[in-house]
Design an enzyme around this catalytic site. Structure first.
Site, PDB file in Angstrom:
ATOM      1  N   CYS A 187      10.407  44.248  41.802  1.00 34.67           N
ATOM      2  CA  CYS A 187       9.536  43.144  41.431  1.00 34.67           C
ATOM      3  C   CYS A 187       8.229  43.688  40.850  1.00 34.67           C
ATOM      4  O   CYS A 187       7.753  44.756  41.250  1.00 34.67           O
ATOM      5  CB  CYS A 187       9.233  42.278  42.647  1.00 34.67           C
ATOM      6  SG  CYS A 187      10.659  41.366  43.283  1.00 34.67           S
ATOM      7  N   CYS A 198      14.104  47.745  50.864  1.00 33.27           N
ATOM      8  CA  CYS A 198      13.868  46.315  51.068  1.00 33.27           C
ATOM      9  C   CYS A 198      14.885  45.701  52.015  1.00 33.27           C
ATOM     10  O   CYS A 198      14.710  44.575  52.463  1.00 33.27           O
ATOM     11  CB  CYS A 198      13.929  45.575  49.729  1.00 33.27           C
ATOM     12  SG  CYS A 198      15.520  45.696  48.896  1.00 33.27           S
ATOM     13  N   CYS A 235       9.161  38.659  52.534  1.00 31.33           N
ATOM     14  CA  CYS A 235       9.257  38.241  51.136  1.00 31.33           C
ATOM     15  C   CYS A 235      10.574  38.719  50.537  1.00 31.33           C
ATOM     16  O   CYS A 235      11.274  37.960  49.850  1.00 31.33           O
ATOM     17  CB  CYS A 235       8.067  38.794  50.355  1.00 31.33           C
ATOM     18  SG  CYS A 235       7.986  38.248  48.637  1.00 31.33           S
ATOM     19  N   CYS A 236      10.935  39.984  50.810  1.00 31.96           N
ATOM     20  CA  CYS A 236      12.219  40.509  50.340  1.00 31.96           C
ATOM     21  C   CYS A 236      13.373  39.712  50.928  1.00 31.96           C
ATOM     22  O   CYS A 236      14.395  39.493  50.256  1.00 31.96           O
ATOM     23  CB  CYS A 236      12.361  41.977  50.728  1.00 31.96           C
ATOM     24  SG  CYS A 236      11.283  43.129  49.842  1.00 31.96           S
ATOM     25  N   CYS A 270       5.363  44.868  43.054  1.00 32.05           N
ATOM     26  CA  CYS A 270       5.730  45.927  43.993  1.00 32.05           C
ATOM     27  C   CYS A 270       6.179  47.209  43.307  1.00 32.05           C
ATOM     28  O   CYS A 270       6.786  48.081  43.935  1.00 32.05           O
ATOM     29  CB  CYS A 270       6.834  45.424  44.926  1.00 32.05           C
ATOM     30  SG  CYS A 270       6.359  43.980  45.896  1.00 32.05           S
TER      31      CYS A 270
END
Length: 251
Positions: free
Chosen positions: A218, A245, A136-137, A221
């Site tokens: 985010c 990340c 996702c990162c 997170c």
């Protein structure tokens, strides 16, 4: 790095103002400010239009933006909008424009890539595994960062050695592993000094810092940290990981 017992929020009350809680102008800070300004001047002279500040819009990066403004040099400012940032984070963009006159260039992930990732793995895939969180990162941060840095010879960060064990050896100027210079002008600043500078120069900052979020990423997170926890404990708190990340991974 000091132990958890000496962290500045170890005895903090349940809520408060970050400046009131943390700001302490140390005898060393005057010299640190001048040294940071000189590092920025040197970087601008050496790299010219090839230099960019990659800002997370966290308090350290807001301090660096303020320092850049004080140099009077034409350094580009850019940030990543992952699509899942807090509204409080994005609200800093017009504040930077109003305060400093800087147009912050915003890099977003490729929409199609996000749609495909979410369709395949789910909206909250980051909670399923470290691999999916990093994926996702990759979509939301790493790919946009590559576009931000394309054609650049150097980038400026707000990294500090005190932030985590993984960042304990952050240099003021180092190779980023991709042929660029990575400039971290406040690498030796302490947390109390960051906030003392914010207080002294009325630097805009994310109000989520007032809610015990020293490191803000985010929204899904990031959480507030508990008394005595490390700076980055609120990032990906469900993981046993290095709390990175990939943006600042060592090559």
């Amino acid at each position: 790095m000091s132990g958890a017992s000496s962290l500045p929020w170890a005895a903090a009350p349940a809520a408060g103002n970050a400046i009131a809680l943390y700001a302490r102008w140390t005898p060393a800070l005057d010299a640190k400010v001048e040294a940071a300004l000189q590092r920025l001047r040197d970087a601008s002279i050496e790299h010219g239009d090839g230099l960019v500040q990659s800002s997370s819009l966290g308090v350290e990066d807001m301090v660096v933006t303020d320092l850049i403004s004080r140099t009077g040099l034409p350094v580009h400012i850019a940030t990543l909008d992952t699509g899942r940032l807090h509204a409080e984070t994005l609200a800093l963009l017009p504040q930077i424009k109003d305060r400093y006159g800087f147009d912050v260039e915003v890099f977003k992930p490729v929409a199609e890539a996000v749609v495909e990732f979410v369709a395949r793995e789910g909206e909250d895939a980051m909670y399923k595994s470290i691999e999916l969180r990093k994926a996702c990162c990759g979509v939301r941060k790493m790919e946009p960062l590559s576009r931000m840095l394309k054609g650049r010879s150097a980038w400026i960060t707000g990294l500090r050695r005190e932030q985590s064990g993984a960042r304990g050896d952050v240099a003021f100027d180092e190779d980023d592993g991709n042929g660029r210079r990575k400039i971290s002008p406040i690498a030796d600043w302490r947390w109390a000094e960051v906030w003392a500078y914010v207080e002294q120069y009325a630097v805009p900052y994310n109000p989520l810092h007032d809610q015990f979020m020293p490191s803000i990423g985010c929204a899904p997170c990031t959480r507030a940290i508990a008394v005595g926890e490390d700076f980055r404990a609120g990032r990906w708190w469900w993981e046993d990981s290095s709390k990175e990340c990939g943006l600042h991974a060592k090559s």
